[in-house]
Design an enzyme around this catalytic site. Structure first.
Site, mmCIF file in Angstrom:
data_model
loop_
_atom_site.group_PDB
_atom_site.id
_atom_site.type_symbol
_atom_site.label_atom_id
_atom_site.label_comp_id
_atom_site.label_asym_id
_atom_site.label_seq_id
_atom_site.Cartn_x
_atom_site.Cartn_y
_atom_site.Cartn_z
ATOM 1 N N CYS A 153 0.429 0.492 14.098
ATOM 2 C CA CYS A 153 0.169 1.889 13.729
ATOM 3 C C CYS A 153 0.768 2.123 12.348
ATOM 4 O O CYS A 153 0.987 1.164 11.592
ATOM 5 C CB CYS A 153 0.710 2.863 14.784
ATOM 6 S SG CYS A 153 2.493 2.821 15.021
ATOM 7 N N ASN A 171 5.262 2.574 13.265
ATOM 8 C CA ASN A 171 5.832 1.689 14.300
ATOM 9 C C ASN A 171 6.977 2.371 15.047
ATOM 10 O O ASN A 171 7.912 1.709 15.511
ATOM 11 C CB ASN A 171 6.291 0.334 13.715
ATOM 12 C CG ASN A 171 6.564 -0.752 14.743
ATOM 13 O OD1 ASN A 171 7.409 -1.611 14.535
ATOM 14 N ND2 ASN A 171 5.883 -0.739 15.864
#
Ligand code: 4NP
Length: 146
Positions: free
Chosen positions: A7, A10
């Site tokens: 992502c 994190n």
């Protein structure tokens, strides 16, 4: 089989996906990373940890790290949470590398969602976990059938 969830920070979506999928598929080597380096070394965001803990997932030992080009060599499957993640991941692909990169929501087509909304901004931590659990179940089925 080695899978890395990615992502932006994190600290919310990808560590949640890591913990949920590890719980579901302990035979798969599972990790997570962020495309940004802002939170490197930090544990997941408090409200994310709390929402996950309420469902029995312990995120407290996870620490944020940044996704790097080496991850293309280290993992068999790279899974992003949104289209920006996929674009940032692809920027780092070494020439000639063929590692599969997928959106997590591809594994929960019935959800009608194209991306995992970022609860850091939406504040819907339970909604994110609902979707992550559904995607993780679909991923487990996909890997079992592969
Ligand atoms: P994640 O959420 O990508 O799901 O970890 C975020 C967490 C922090 C920030 C952005 C996204 N941030 O801008 O600090």
């Amino acid at each position: 089989m080695k899978v890395v969830f990615v992502c932006l920070g994190n600290i919310c979506r990808s560590p949640s996906a890591e913990a949920v999928f590890r719980d579901m598929a302990p035979e798969v080597e599972t990790d997570s990373a962020g495309t940004a380096g802002w939170h490197v070394g930090k544990p997941p965001y408090g409200p994310t940890q709390d929402a996950a803990h309420a469902r029995g997932y312990d995120l407290s030992n996870l620490r944020a790290r940044q996704f790097t080009a080496r991850d293309f060599e280290r993992f068999d499957l790279i899974i992003g949470m949104d289209a920006d993640n996929i674009a940032d991941i692809e920027q780092l692909r070494p020439s000639g590398n063929q590692t599969e990169v997928r959106l997590f929501t591809e594994y929960a087509s019935g959800s009608g969602m194209r991306e995992v909304p970022d609860p850091y901004y939406t504040r819907d931590f339970d909604g994110a976990l609902d979707l992550i659990e559904g995607c993780a179940r679909g991923l487990k089925v996909a890997l079992t059938e592969a």
